[in-house]
Design a protein around this motif. Structure first.
Motif, PDB file in Angstrom:
ATOM      1  N   PRO A 127       0.832  -1.211   0.000  1.00 49.74           N
ATOM      2  CA  PRO A 127       0.000   0.000   0.000  1.00 49.74           C
ATOM      3  C   PRO A 127       0.865   1.259   0.000  1.00 49.74           C
ATOM      4  CG  PRO A 127      -0.021  -1.028   2.159  1.00 49.74           C
ATOM      5  CD  PRO A 127       0.702  -1.967   1.258  1.00 49.74           C
ATOM      6  N   PHE A 128       0.397   2.260  -0.712  1.00 49.79           N
ATOM      7  CA  PHE A 128       1.193   3.477  -0.863  1.00 49.79           C
ATOM      8  C   PHE A 128       1.347   4.223   0.450  1.00 49.79           C
ATOM      9  CE2 PHE A 128      -3.162   4.916  -1.475  1.00 49.79           C
ATOM     10  CZ  PHE A 128      -3.194   6.154  -0.849  1.00 49.79           C
ATOM     11  N   ARG A 129       0.443   4.036   1.398  1.00 51.95           N
ATOM     12  CA  ARG A 129       0.553   4.726   2.676  1.00 51.95           C
ATOM     13  C   ARG A 129       1.759   4.271   3.484  1.00 51.95           C
ATOM     14  NH1 ARG A 129      -4.842   3.778   1.745  1.00 51.95           N
ATOM     15  NH2 ARG A 129      -6.184   5.650   1.693  1.00 51.95           N
ATOM     16  N   CYS A 130       2.289   3.089   3.160  1.00 46.73           N
ATOM     17  CA  CYS A 130       3.473   2.585   3.860  1.00 46.73           C
ATOM     18  C   CYS A 130       4.769   3.029   3.199  1.00 46.73           C
ATOM     19  CB  CYS A 130       3.427   1.058   3.927  1.00 46.73           C
ATOM     20  SG  CYS A 130       2.034   0.396   4.862  1.00 46.73           S
ATOM     21  N   TYR A 131       4.675   3.747   2.091  1.00 44.21           N
ATOM     22  CA  TYR A 131       5.856   4.199   1.369  1.00 44.21           C
ATOM     23  C   TYR A 131       5.737   5.707   1.151  1.00 44.21           C
ATOM     24  CZ  TYR A 131       6.437  -0.802   0.501  1.00 44.21           C
ATOM     25  OH  TYR A 131       6.584  -2.160   0.660  1.00 44.21           O
ATOM     26  N   ARG A 132       5.921   6.471   2.231  1.00 44.74           N
ATOM     27  CA  ARG A 132       5.733   7.915   2.185  1.00 44.74           C
ATOM     28  C   ARG A 132       6.733   8.574   1.231  1.00 44.74           C
ATOM     29  NH1 ARG A 132       3.511  11.682   5.608  1.00 44.74           N
ATOM     30  NH2 ARG A 132       1.966  10.034   5.921  1.00 44.74           N
ATOM     31  N   SER A 133       7.952   8.028   1.135  1.00 35.61           N
ATOM     32  CA  SER A 133       8.950   8.630   0.255  1.00 35.61           C
ATOM     33  C   SER A 133       8.577   8.509  -1.217  1.00 35.61           C
ATOM     34  CB  SER A 133      10.309   7.975   0.487  1.00 35.61           C
ATOM     35  OG  SER A 133      10.259   6.588   0.199  1.00 35.61           O
ATOM     36  N   LEU A 134       7.681   7.581  -1.562  1.00 35.57           N
ATOM     37  CA  LEU A 134       7.251   7.409  -2.952  1.00 35.57           C
ATOM     38  C   LEU A 134       5.946   8.125  -3.240  1.00 35.57           C
ATOM     39  CD1 LEU A 134       8.055   3.598  -3.411  1.00 35.57           C
ATOM     40  CD2 LEU A 134       9.546   5.561  -3.787  1.00 35.57           C
ATOM     41  N   CYS A 135       5.443   8.884  -2.291  1.00 33.41           N
ATOM     42  CA  CYS A 135       4.196   9.624  -2.477  1.00 33.41           C
ATOM     43  C   CYS A 135       4.502  11.114  -2.637  1.00 33.41           C
ATOM     44  CB  CYS A 135       3.248   9.405  -1.287  1.00 33.41           C
ATOM     45  SG  CYS A 135       2.738   7.682  -1.061  1.00 33.41           S
ATOM     46  N   LEU A 136       3.481  11.863  -2.981  1.00 36.42           N
ATOM     47  CA  LEU A 136       3.595  13.316  -3.112  1.00 36.42           C
ATOM     48  C   LEU A 136       2.331  13.968  -2.565  1.00 36.42           C
ATOM     49  CD1 LEU A 136       1.667  13.954  -5.843  1.00 36.42           C
ATOM     50  CD2 LEU A 136       3.663  13.004  -6.972  1.00 36.42           C
ATOM     51  N   ARG A 137       2.430  15.239  -2.303  1.00 37.13           N
ATOM     52  CA  ARG A 137       1.258  15.957  -1.800  1.00 37.13           C
ATOM     53  C   ARG A 137       0.214  16.108  -2.899  1.00 37.13           C
ATOM     54  NH1 ARG A 137       2.020  18.112   3.160  1.00 37.13           N
ATOM     55  NH2 ARG A 137       4.178  18.232   3.920  1.00 37.13           N
ATOM     56  N   ASP A 138      -1.035  16.041  -2.483  1.00 31.55           N
ATOM     57  CA  ASP A 138      -2.137  16.076  -3.436  1.00 31.55           C
ATOM     58  C   ASP A 138      -2.060  17.337  -4.291  1.00 31.55           C
ATOM     59  OD1 ASP A 138      -4.443  15.786  -4.837  1.00 31.55           O
ATOM     60  OD2 ASP A 138      -5.759  15.566  -3.104  1.00 31.55           O
ATOM     61  N   PRO A 139      -1.934  17.199  -5.639  1.00 28.42           N
ATOM     62  CA  PRO A 139      -1.884  18.409  -6.483  1.00 28.42           C
ATOM     63  C   PRO A 139      -3.144  19.253  -6.388  1.00 28.42           C
ATOM     64  CG  PRO A 139      -1.132  16.472  -7.700  1.00 28.42           C
ATOM     65  CD  PRO A 139      -1.735  15.979  -6.430  1.00 28.42           C
ATOM     66  N   ALA A 140      -4.288  18.619  -6.035  1.00 27.97           N
ATOM     67  CA  ALA A 140      -5.536  19.374  -5.879  1.00 27.97           C
ATOM     68  C   ALA A 140      -5.635  20.062  -4.530  1.00 27.97           C
ATOM     69  CB  ALA A 140      -6.735  18.451  -6.088  1.00 27.97           C
ATOM     70  N   MET A 141      -4.594  19.937  -3.696  1.00 26.42           N
ATOM     71  CA  MET A 141      -4.525  20.617  -2.398  1.00 26.42           C
ATOM     72  C   MET A 141      -5.657  20.188  -1.476  1.00 26.42           C
ATOM     73  SD  MET A 141      -1.789  22.248  -2.948  1.00 26.42           S
ATOM     74  CE  MET A 141      -1.675  23.264  -1.489  1.00 26.42           C
ATOM     75  N   ARG A 142      -6.105  18.947  -1.577  1.00 22.55           N
ATOM     76  CA  ARG A 142      -7.101  18.442  -0.640  1.00 22.55           C
ATOM     77  C   ARG A 142      -6.422  18.147   0.687  1.00 22.55           C
ATOM     78  NH1 ARG A 142      -8.290  15.577  -5.440  1.00 22.55           N
ATOM     79  NH2 ARG A 142     -10.279  16.207  -6.381  1.00 22.55           N
ATOM     80  N   ARG A 143      -7.123  18.388   1.766  1.00 21.12           N
ATOM     81  CA  ARG A 143      -6.547  18.237   3.096  1.00 21.12           C
ATOM     82  C   ARG A 143      -7.048  16.961   3.756  1.00 21.12           C
ATOM     83  NH1 ARG A 143      -3.800  22.617   4.693  1.00 21.12           N
ATOM     84  NH2 ARG A 143      -4.066  24.530   3.455  1.00 21.12           N
ATOM     85  N   ASN A 144      -6.215  16.447   4.629  1.00 21.04           N
ATOM     86  CA  ASN A 144      -6.541  15.236   5.379  1.00 21.04           C
ATOM     87  C   ASN A 144      -7.324  15.631   6.628  1.00 21.04           C
ATOM     88  OD1 ASN A 144      -6.677  12.737   6.558  1.00 21.04           O
ATOM     89  ND2 ASN A 144      -4.466  12.338   6.517  1.00 21.04           N
ATOM     90  N   GLU A 145      -8.591  15.288   6.636  1.00 24.98           N
ATOM     91  CA  GLU A 145      -9.442  15.679   7.755  1.00 24.98           C
ATOM     92  C   GLU A 145      -9.110  14.914   9.023  1.00 24.98           C
ATOM     93  OE1 GLU A 145     -13.437  15.220   6.525  1.00 24.98           O
ATOM     94  OE2 GLU A 145     -13.346  16.770   4.945  1.00 24.98           O
ATOM     95  N   ALA A 146      -8.411  13.762   8.891  1.00 22.49           N
ATOM     96  CA  ALA A 146      -8.052  13.001  10.089  1.00 22.49           C
ATOM     97  C   ALA A 146      -6.937  13.662  10.874  1.00 22.49           C
ATOM     98  CB  ALA A 146      -7.640  11.578   9.699  1.00 22.49           C
ATOM     99  N   LYS A 147      -6.162  14.518  10.239  1.00 22.16           N
ATOM    100  CA  LYS A 147      -5.086  15.221  10.929  1.00 22.16           C
ATOM    101  C   LYS A 147      -5.659  16.407  11.710  1.00 22.16           C
ATOM    102  CE  LYS A 147      -1.653  12.752   9.302  1.00 22.16           C
ATOM    103  NZ  LYS A 147      -0.740  11.968  10.165  1.00 22.16           N
ATOM    104  N   PRO A 148      -5.108  16.682  12.877  1.00 20.96           N
ATOM    105  CA  PRO A 148      -5.660  17.802  13.672  1.00 20.96           C
ATOM    106  C   PRO A 148      -5.419  19.159  13.017  1.00 20.96           C
ATOM    107  CG  PRO A 148      -3.660  16.913  14.678  1.00 20.96           C
ATOM    108  CD  PRO A 148      -4.030  15.972  13.575  1.00 20.96           C
ATOM    109  N   ASP A 149      -4.324  19.307  12.297  1.00 20.52           N
ATOM    110  CA  ASP A 149      -4.043  20.599  11.669  1.00 20.52           C
ATOM    111  C   ASP A 149      -4.443  20.625  10.198  1.00 20.52           C
ATOM    112  OD1 ASP A 149      -2.224  18.717  11.024  1.00 20.52           O
ATOM    113  OD2 ASP A 149      -0.444  19.974  11.279  1.00 20.52           O
ATOM    114  N   PHE A 150      -5.196  19.608   9.764  1.00 24.41           N
ATOM    115  CA  PHE A 150      -5.700  19.535   8.380  1.00 24.41           C
ATOM    116  C   PHE A 150      -4.562  19.720   7.368  1.00 24.41           C
ATOM    117  CE2 PHE A 150      -9.381  20.786  10.890  1.00 24.41           C
ATOM    118  CZ  PHE A 150     -10.331  19.883  10.447  1.00 24.41           C
ATOM    119  N   GLN A 151      -3.566  18.885   7.483  1.00 29.26           N
ATOM    120  CA  GLN A 151      -2.462  18.940   6.535  1.00 29.26           C
ATOM    121  C   GLN A 151      -2.914  18.427   5.168  1.00 29.26           C
ATOM    122  OE1 GLN A 151       0.742  16.692   8.180  1.00 29.26           O
ATOM    123  NE2 GLN A 151       1.044  18.059   9.939  1.00 29.26           N
ATOM    124  N   ILE A 152      -2.180  18.849   4.144  1.00 31.91           N
ATOM    125  CA  ILE A 152      -2.477  18.368   2.804  1.00 31.91           C
ATOM    126  C   ILE A 152      -2.135  16.882   2.730  1.00 31.91           C
ATOM    127  CG2 ILE A 152      -1.901  18.615   0.364  1.00 31.91           C
ATOM    128  CD1 ILE A 152      -1.291  21.531   0.883  1.00 31.91           C
TER     129      ILE A 152
END
Length: 426
Positions: A127-152
């Motif tokens: 799963p891509f969530r286990c390989y953070r170095s192979l991922c990138l921030r969402d180009p659509a700038m959607r934020r992760n609602e599960a994070k307390p600071d709503f990070q991208i």
């Protein structure tokens, strides 16, 4: 390729004099004439449009090309690009501004659809969530609602897609190399080998043990198939006649950071001589003496700070703790679950050689292919032998006819000589 030619046309900038109108179709209707400032010219009748040829198409495409029309339907666009390989997809993403914008708005959908179409098993095992170095921030700038600071949020990138496709290729290559040596494996073993690779990616013993205890991820069937895979590796890497049963080579290959090393060894691309084997041993578990530590020099080309580091947690970041290797953890987990794996060792050895139901030998694909080639060669040899025999018969007939004609000529000559003698006597 038509699609690539269309991409190159799209990449050319449109001129300022003739702006491009997208998603419009001209169906042969005459355009209204522009307003004229001269009243005399405006009073003159407009020239009639030329009559259209009924045998010609009435639809004319604009400068954007047919690919721009696909972009108006994202579902068709993603279906079309599913037939492209990763390199062509990356080239399209780089050169087409419109496709770049469309892909950025649905980047996760595009990556996951590509992964499910080309490597469905690997996309779930890695799963891509286990390989953070192979991922990138969402180009659509959607934020992760599960994070307390709503990070991208992070989405899978092209590097993750290339990684799972590469691992799919490596696992299939390992199975093919074993089958080439008549060491057969069940079809579902490829999934188990990928789980072994994911286990090797974990950098701490705590994570490795927790993953192995997950009964939803590592099922009992996976544990049996993993033992079968290791058994076949031991059968390949040790000689049944002269071997002493040493399993160090297998443990060293499974102690590497990637299974690609195992594939290169099976293909005779690595560890081809003593020097390469010693280099791999030194990098894996070699213990330096006090004198070697003081010199702090490379050994067999391995840097001094990397000697014997592959056997420790974090591949050297925690030198005091040895890694729990996959073969040891499989034995511990099978005992914890109460699985009697040793009772099936004999069946694992005979798997792919003898059919338990019939007791007959099992033919591998290579053996069947070789048998078919030998049968074709024998049939071809029999046909050639028949043709040679027929040629010999024809040659014998020609020789016989030649002898008969020669005898007939000799008889005629003798008769002529006897006739001459009779005339002379008379």
């Amino acid at each position: 390729m038509l699609i690539l030619a269309t991409f190159s046309q799209q990449a050319e900038p449109a001129s300022h004099d003739q702006p491009t109108v997208r998603f419009s179709i001209d169906r042969g209707k005459s355009c209204p004439a522009p307003a004229q400032k001269n009243t005399d010219a405006a009073a003159a009748p407009l020239p009639s449009a030329p009559e259209s040829d009924p045998h010609k198409h009435q639809i004319t495409f604009n400068n954007g090309g047919i690919f721009n029309r696909f972009l108006n339907h994202p579902e068709l666009t993603f279906e079309m690009i599913s037939h492209l390989d990763v390199d062509h997809l990356l080239a399209l993403y780089s050169i087409s501004r419109d496709f770049h914008s469309l892909a950025n708005s649905r980047f996760t959908t595009m990556m996951l659809s590509q992964a499910l179409a080309k490597a469905p098993e690997s996309s779930h095992v890695f799963p891509f969530r286990c390989y953070r170095s192979l991922c990138l921030r969402d180009p659509a700038m959607r934020r992760n609602e599960a994070k307390p600071d709503f990070q991208i949020r992070h989405v899978p990138g092209f590097q993750w897609l290339k990684m799972i496709l590469f691992r799919e290729h490596v696992v299939n290559g390992i199975v093919a190399c074993l089958e080439k040596e008549s060491l057969m494996l069940p079809a579902m073993t490829t999934l188990t080998i990928k789980k072994i690779w994911f286990f090797m990616d974990l950098s701490t013993n705590k994570l490795r043990d927790a993953l192995m205890r997950n009964t939803d991820y590592w099922t009992e069937e996976d544990i049996y198939l993993a033992h079968l895979f290791i058994m076949k590796l031991d059968m390949l890497l040790t000689c049944p006649m002269t071997g002493d049963g040493d399993l160090g080579l297998r443990k060293m290959l499974l102690g590497q950071r990637s299974l690609s090393t195992l594939l290169r060894v099976l293909r005779r691309e690595e560890m081809r001589n003593t020097y390469e084997m010693m280099k791999m041993i030194v990098a894996w578990n070699y213990q330096r003496s006090d004198q070697q530590r003081q010199l702090d020099q490379p050994i067999f080309g391995v840097p001094a700070n990397r000697i014997g580091m592959l056997q420790y947690e974090g591949w050297g970041r925690n030198p005091g703790t040895l890694f729990h290797q996959i073969d040891d953890v499989l034995v511990w987990e099978s005992l914890r679950r109460g699985l009697d794996v040793p009772a099936h060792y004999l069946d694992m050895v005979f798997y792919g050689f003898v059919d338990k139901r019939t007791g007959l030998d099992v033919w591998t694909r290579d053996q069947k292919r070789k048998q078919e080639e030998e049968m074709e060669r024998e049939a071809r040899g029999e046909e050639e032998a028949v043709l040679v025999a027929e040629d010999d018969d024809d040659d014998d007939d020609d020789v016989t006819d030649g002898h008969e004609s020669q005898i007939g000529e000799e008889r005629e000559l003798d008769e002529e000589v006897e006739g001459d003698d009779d005339e002379s006597e008379a």
